[in-house]
Design a protein around this motif. Structure first.
Motif, PDB file in Angstrom:
ATOM      1  N   GLN A  71      -4.929  -4.537  -0.588  1.00 30.04           N
ATOM      2  CA  GLN A  71      -5.151  -3.497   0.422  1.00 30.04           C
ATOM      3  C   GLN A  71      -5.988  -2.366  -0.139  1.00 30.04           C
ATOM      4  N   ASN A  72      -5.901  -2.161  -1.452  1.00 30.64           N
ATOM      5  CA  ASN A  72      -6.586  -1.019  -2.066  1.00 30.64           C
ATOM      6  C   ASN A  72      -6.833  -1.379  -3.533  1.00 30.64           C
ATOM      7  N   GLU A 122       2.960  -0.545  -2.968  1.00 31.39           N
ATOM      8  CA  GLU A 122       1.866  -1.148  -3.720  1.00 31.39           C
ATOM      9  C   GLU A 122       2.388  -1.757  -5.028  1.00 31.39           C
ATOM     10  N   CYS A 181       0.840  -1.192   0.000  1.00 31.24           N
ATOM     11  CA  CYS A 181       0.000   0.000   0.000  1.00 31.24           C
ATOM     12  C   CYS A 181       0.877   1.246   0.000  1.00 31.24           C
TER      13      CYS A 181
END
Ligand code: SAM
Ligand code: SF4
Length: 450
Positions: free
Chosen positions: A203-204, A175, A159
């Motif tokens: 995570q995203n 990331e 991330c």
């Protein structure tokens, strides 16, 4: 003939760790270690750890202390620690825990077989280097037999958001997106073993591909996954509110296979706290995103995460969180008291509110959420929900599965095979689950043999 060797693996924390643990099991089978749920058989014990909150980290240290006695009784027992605590502590952990054989970081799963062999020779080591390219093994599936209807598939790791309270960027690294071709190939292979629903994990996830030149973005990936024959349902987790784009919102209107649920953590309802958290959106922007999603997909359901007692959170800030919950009406919420984490920016913030007050705020928040969850569940009674059957319940003749909105439903049925999508009328709402009756089998699909 060599004796069969047993691996006892304990997983702490999030789905990302559960996913890593599956890879650890598959990797170590190749070195002759087979998983056992009984620690007393173990020749090798691995703790796959989490350090998102201090409590999770304390659990690991307590566990390591308890394991000292076991190691004293069985001298050749090998003990390893992986995951976020391992990444954070590295060689320090090895120095502080003399009965520990090895420590491996979040980017070093692929070194495990060699580390175990070294431990068998009596060597001790810590490997916690970051590998920031997409050749990392932990981004790849380690093929093992899948015995499930629904499956998490990692699409990205790490991330770059640096929320001021969060340790993840420090222990999981930058990331990085997995190649779309690899993701789609893994999903196609999973369908051949009977998997009908995939949950794309990161995570995203909504920033998938944006930092990889030539790679597709997340909405395009969703559309490609929907084209994989055999996939009936798609979910994804977790999304960052600041990265919800119009093309992603359109997917909810246009892709029937995309489940009508989004886990969209707000973390707080007050603009002052959101800014101090470095979340990159205001309360108003968050609510506008919710409204746009509801407009595109009126039946969409939301869940989220909230932190109470962030440094400097006033009673007024906290009330803004409660009022946001009333506006969004989440079906469920993971809620935490703020936990000070090393290296993070918020660790330096003044934190005048006492822990007792924070506990009281958490209690108030959870009791509000309980009321909303119960009201939302009750509002489903009498409706017909499409349910993907995930398995048989412990009670004979009962099955369980999830609605598209991600609510668990238990229902009685004679016929439908696990893996079918059925219509279920909701007859009763409990606090955490729903009861229903089967009305129609919509698509029959049995798990493949072999
Ligand atoms: N990437 C995801 C996101 O942004 O929503 C999840 C990351 S984290 C593993 C899961 C949740 O833990 C976060 O959403 C947050 O609510 C909570 N969390 C993270 N750091 C925390 C801290 N220092 N104290 C309390 N809760 C924390
Ligand atoms: Fe942590 Fe924020 Fe990244 Fe989620 S988006 S992992 S909360 S830094």
């Amino acid at each position: 003939m060599t004796r069969e060797k047993w691996l006892y693996l304990e997983t702490f924390g999030c789905q990302m760790n559960v996913s890593d643990s599956e890879k650890i099991i598959a990797l170590l089978k190749g070195t002759g270690y087979h998983p056992t749920p009984d620690i007393s058989y173990a020749d090798l014990i691995i703790l796959n750890t989490c350090s998102v909150r201090a409590k999770a980290e304390e659990k690991v240290y307590n566990h390591l202390t308890q394991l000292k006695g076991r190691k004293r009784k069985k001298r050749d027992l090998i003990l390893g620690v992986g995951g976020c605590v391992a990444q954070q502590e590295g060689a320090r952990l090895l120095a502080n825990v003399p009965h520990l054989n090895f420590v491996f970081g979040t980017h070093n799963l692929h070194l495990l077989p060699e580390m175990v062999r070294a431990a068998e020779r009596g060597e001790r080591q810590a490997e916690v280097g970051f590998i920031d390219n997409d050749e990392r093994l932990d981004l790849f599936p380690v093929a093992d037999r899948v015995d499930a209807i629904t499956r998490f598939v990692t699409v990205m790791q790490g991330c770059d958001n640096f929320c001021s309270y969060c340790i993840v960027p420090y222990v999981r690294g930058r990331e990085i997106s997995r190649r779309s071709g690899d993701i789609l190939a893994e999903i196609a292979a999973l369908t051949a073993t009977g998997v009908r629903e995939v949950n794309l994990l990161g995570q995203n996830v909504n920033s998938y591909g944006l930092k990889s030149p030539g790679e597709m973005d997340f909405p395009t990936l969703l559309r490609k996954v929907a084209e994989v024959p055999g996939i009936e349902r798609i979910r994804f987790t977790t999304s960052h509110p600041k990265d919800i784009s119009l093309p992603l919102i359109e997917c909810f209107a246009e892709l029937p296979k995309l489940c009508k649920h989004m886990h969209l953590p707000a973390q707080a309802g007050s603009n002052a706290v959101l800014a101090a958290m470095n979340r990159g959106y205001s309360r108003d922007e968050y609510l506008k995103t919710i409204t746009a999603l509801k407009r595109a997909c009126p039946s969409i359901r939301f869940t989220g995460d909230m932190i109470v007692g962030f440094p400097g959170e006033t009673e007024e800030d906290f009330r803004a969180t409660l009022s946001l919950m009333e506006e969004v009406r989440y079906d469920d919420l993971f809620s935490f008291i703020y936990s000070k984490r090393p290296e993070t920016k918020a660790a330096d913030y003044a934190d005048p509110v006492g822990f007792t007050e924070k506990q009281e705020r958490l209690r108030r928040l959870q009791s509000l959420q309980q009321r909303i969850t119960e009201e939302n569940n009750k509002s489903l009674v009498g409706t017909v929900q499409e349910v993907l059957i995930e398995g048989e319940s412990r009670r004979e003749g009962q099955f369980y599965g999830r609605t598209s909105g991600n609510r668990v439903v238990n229902f009685s049925a004679d016929l439908p095979p696990v893996g079918s999508i059925v219509d279920v009328v909701i007859t009763r709402a409990n606090r955490n689950s729903l009861l229903g009756e089967l009305t129609a089998v919509k698509a029959a699909g049995q798990k493949a043999e072999g």
